[in-house]
Design an enzyme around this catalytic site. Structure first.
Site, PDB file in Angstrom:
ATOM      1  N   ASP A  27      41.462  42.513  34.539  1.00 28.08           N
ATOM      2  CA  ASP A  27      40.872  41.139  34.869  1.00 28.08           C
ATOM      3  C   ASP A  27      40.016  40.371  34.003  1.00 28.08           C
ATOM      4  OD1 ASP A  27      42.876  41.557  37.112  1.00 28.08           O
ATOM      5  OD2 ASP A  27      41.460  41.675  38.934  1.00 28.08           O
ATOM      6  N   LYS A 132      48.460  39.933  39.321  1.00 28.39           N
ATOM      7  CA  LYS A 132      48.712  40.316  40.497  1.00 28.39           C
ATOM      8  C   LYS A 132      48.132  39.606  41.305  1.00 28.39           C
ATOM      9  CE  LYS A 132      44.468  42.903  39.231  1.00 28.39           C
ATOM     10  NZ  LYS A 132      43.245  42.587  40.394  1.00 28.39           N
ATOM     11  N   CYS A 165      38.838  45.703  41.404  1.00 28.18           N
ATOM     12  CA  CYS A 165      39.824  46.098  41.037  1.00 28.18           C
ATOM     13  C   CYS A 165      39.782  46.945  40.426  1.00 28.18           C
ATOM     14  CB  CYS A 165      40.138  44.745  40.222  1.00 28.18           C
ATOM     15  SG  CYS A 165      40.326  43.322  41.494  1.00 28.18           S
TER      16      CYS A 165
HETATM   17  C1  C5J Z   1      38.105  41.943  40.247  1.00 25.21           C
HETATM   18  C2  C5J Z   1      36.875  40.353  42.203  1.00 25.21           C
HETATM   19  N1  C5J Z   1      38.372  41.403  39.480  1.00 25.21           N
HETATM   20  N2  C5J Z   1      35.925  40.873  42.224  1.00 25.21           N
HETATM   21  N3  C5J Z   1      38.219  41.005  41.418  1.00 25.21           N
HETATM   22  O1  C5J Z   1      37.252  43.078  40.630  1.00 25.21           O
HETATM   23  O2  C5J Z   1      37.641  39.715  42.838  1.00 25.21           O
END
Ligand code: C5J
Length: 240
Positions: A27, A132, A165
């Protein structure tokens, strides 16, 4: 095929089989990292995530040079939000919810500029990109099948955010039998205390769901392997 290499990790050294290891980059999206994006609109200091970019760029280069499987993930949803459960959608301040208009397009919607990965870490041709809908990269994706297809048993886990994540994916992977090495300077959190404790939680209790190691250790292992690979080794016949 190269022998496993022992790396210095927390809580203990680990044998890493680089031929069965994938680099997972979670991400690293504009919505989370760029000034004015979704992350900053929630009151977060995005510079805390941006400091991951430089070491992760180096690790990615070393992984590519060693021809390691590289997997990028992106958290996001279909434009009609049909894959976003109400419990996720209805969270946060109105106008800062998933699907709302943001500075970089609709927030966390596939195909929008903000949903994509920052330029420095853009996937190369042929690298796997997993879209995802959840925090974990295994939920509602084909990640498990991709890893099985490549015979992967160990993961170098990087990206953002450490406690959300990265943790969720590492826990999912651990439960599926993968050994996870979370790369300590290549994961980031908006909250310094979550970063520290998030890393400690992984390696506590004898490595309750993984190991941690800095990128330098992994880059050294990857570089050694690249130097020893058949394409760069001096052929036996040339050695007197
Ligand atoms: C991730 C989030 N990628 N914090 N997303 O950690 O919402």
């Amino acid at each position: 095929m190269a022998e496993p290499v022992m790396i210095a990790a927390q809580p203990a050294p680990l044998d890493l089989d680089l031929a069965r290891t994938a680099l997972v980059i979670i991400d690293m999206q504009r919505d989370f990292l760029l000034p004015g994006g979704f992350g900053e609109s929630l009151g977060n200091d995005v510079t805390l995530l941006q400091r991951v970019v430089a070491p992760l760029t180096e690790l990615l280069a070393a992984a590519r040079a060693a021809e390691m499987l590289v997997i990028h993930t992106r958290e996001g949803h279909l434009p009609d939000l049909s894959d976003c459960p109400p419990a996720k959608l209805n969270r946060g301040a109105p106008s800062q919810r998933i699907g709302d208009p943001g500075v970089y397009g609709r927030i966390l919607i596939r195909g929008e500029y903000g949903h994509d990965i920052v330029d420095e870490l853009a996937p190369a041709a042929g690298e796997v990109v997993i879209d995802k809908p959840g925090k974990g990269a295994f939920y509602a994706t084909d990640l498990d099948a991709v890893l099985a297809e490549h015979g992967i048993t160990q993961l170098l886990v990087t990206g953002v955010t450490t406690e959300v994540c990265v943790h969720t994916t590492t826990r999912e992977a651990n439960d599926r039998g993968f050994e996870c090495i979370v790369v300590s300077d290549c994961v980031g959190s908006y909250f310094p205390e979550f970063q520290r404790v998030g890393l400690e939680m992984i390696a506590a209790q004898g490595g309750i769901f993984g190991w941690t190691a800095p990128s330098g250790v992994l880059i050294a292992a990857l570089t050694d392997q690249s130097a020893a690979s058949p394409s760069t080794t001096v052929p036996d016949t040339a050695v007197s």
